[in-house]
Design an enzyme around this catalytic site. Structure first.
Site, short mmCIF file in Angstrom:
data_model
loop_
_atom_site.label_atom_id
_atom_site.label_comp_id
_atom_site.label_asym_id
_atom_site.label_seq_id
_atom_site.Cartn_x
_atom_site.Cartn_y
_atom_site.Cartn_z
N GLU A 1 0.77 -1.31 0.03
CA GLU A 1 -0.08 0.09 -0.13
C GLU A 1 0.87 1.26 -0.06
O GLU A 1 0.30 2.23 -0.59
CB GLU A 1 -0.84 -0.06 1.15
CG GLU A 1 -1.89 -1.01 0.97
CD GLU A 1 -2.79 -1.21 -0.12
OE1 GLU A 1 -2.94 -0.20 -0.69
OE2 GLU A 1 -3.30 -2.36 -0.50
N HIS B 1 1.49 2.26 -3.58
CA HIS B 1 0.44 3.29 -3.96
C HIS B 1 0.42 4.62 -3.68
O HIS B 1 0.45 5.61 -4.33
CB HIS B 1 -0.80 2.53 -3.58
CG HIS B 1 -1.02 1.21 -4.36
ND1 HIS B 1 -0.98 0.86 -5.66
CD2 HIS B 1 -1.73 0.25 -3.97
CE1 HIS B 1 -1.16 -0.32 -6.07
NE2 HIS B 1 -1.77 -0.93 -4.99
#
Length: 349
Positions: free
Chosen positions: A18, A21
């Site tokens: 994550e 991202h």
């Protein structure tokens, strides 16, 4: 303690994904509304600037929720208002960060334990490898068009593609120092003793030190490549009915496996435990990275499909349609997660 280590390893791997991202979104000027670890209701959270940072109840995945990701928004910082190349970079960054972490861990592993080879130590009497002319000292380099860098590459391919004819390429160094490239087709023979199809090759299973930093990097790439192939070949086995539902594991099963691994390695000292955990972490990172690149709705690969279609068409797909597709994929994914969780718990009882 081992249970805590297992949860920590899973958390770090998801966090890295994550964070990929998140970092690329920030670099591309995209607003990030929430960065979370886990799914479901929030357990802990705090706000910093425009972004809420959260830890959620269910230990499934995580999220980097971006402004205007699944709907139209007028804000120039919205995901869908950024150039398509920027959006491709942001979506691909999660799996790429997992592969990068796997590579760094592989460098530690290979640098500590050494590298495996595909050098033949012996051939078994009466098996196809002997008939094909393979000899001790030969180095196998390809099987059915796939590169071979270690004995694991060859052995696992044979395990996942049993009773399949093998186009094998190997190299042999002659007495004059010249290297010959040789090829042959080999049909594995079933062994009643092992219950497997064998080619009859006995590999040199010793580990050798990497010769210089470049070879260390190269061998680390091969290590990550092996585990990515491991994931893909495992799916090949599943689609061909070679594995069952009982062979699948989710977070609970992974935590249980890590816990068992730590217990088994503990008698050999902390160094052995760390190396086992590093090896398992390489597998998990390769697994998460490869699975997320599958072209399925709700996964990064599914989002990349829509982005590449936009790149080819010169205009985006209808956002409502894309949103519905990803929502359907998310519901199917959640149902599969519940099924795997139930399966994990059932196996533990």
């Amino acid at each position: 303690m081992s249970l805590l280590l297992a949860v920590l390893i899973l958390g770090v791997i998801i966090l890295i994904h994550e964070f990929g991202h998140f970092l690329l979104a920030k670099l591309c000027g995209i607003g990030v509304l929430e960065f979370s670890l886990g799914m479901g209701p929030r357990l802990l959270s705090f706000q910093k600037g425009e972004t809420r940072y959260s830890i959620k109840l269910l230990p499934f995945g995580g999220s980097c929720m971006m402004l205007g990701e699944d709907e139209d928004a007028s804000d120039p910082r919205a995901f869908n208002n950024k150039p398509v190349f920027s959006r491709i970079l942001v979506v691909a960054a999660g799996p790429v960060f997992n592969f990068l972490l796997a590579f760094l861990l592989a460098m530690i592993l290979v640098g500590t334990t050494g590298r495996a080879t595909a050098r033949v130590a012996d051939v078994q009497e009466g098996y196809p490898a002997q008939a094909a002319g393979i000899q001790a000292g030969d180095v196998i380099t390809r099987v059915n068009g796939r590169s071979v860098h270690s004995y694991q590459d060859f052995s696992f391919y044979l395990y996942t593609h049993p009773n399949r004819e093998l186009a094998v390429t190997w190299k042999r160094q002659g007495e004059d120092g010249r290297t010959q490239t040789m090829k042959a087709s080999i049909t594995p023979m079933y062994s009643q003793e092992t219950g497997q199809y064998l080619a009859g090759v006995v590999f040199d299973a010793r580990l050798y030190p990497a010769e210089g930093f470049f070879q260390l990097m190269l061998q680390s790439v091969y290590e990550v490549q092996f585990w990515i192939r491991y994931v893909l070949d495992s799916f090949y086995m599943m689609f061909h009915g070679m594995v069952s539902m009982d062979d699948l594991s989710g977070p609970v099963g992974i935590v249980s496996t890590i816990d068992t691994t730590v217990e088994e390695a503990s008698p050999y000292g902390m160094g052995a435990v760390l190396l086992m955990l590093i090896n398992f972490s390489i597998l998990l990172n390769a697994n998460l990275g490869a699975l997320n690149l599958f072209p399925l709705p709700a996964l990064d690969g599914g989002r990349l499909v829509f982005l590449f279609l936009e790149l080819i068409r010169g205009k985006p797909i209808d956002k409502e349609l894309e949103g519905r597709v990803h929502m359907l994929g998310l519901l199917i994914l959640l149902a599969l997660m519940v099924l795997i969780l139930f399966n994990d718990v059932r196996k533990l009882i």
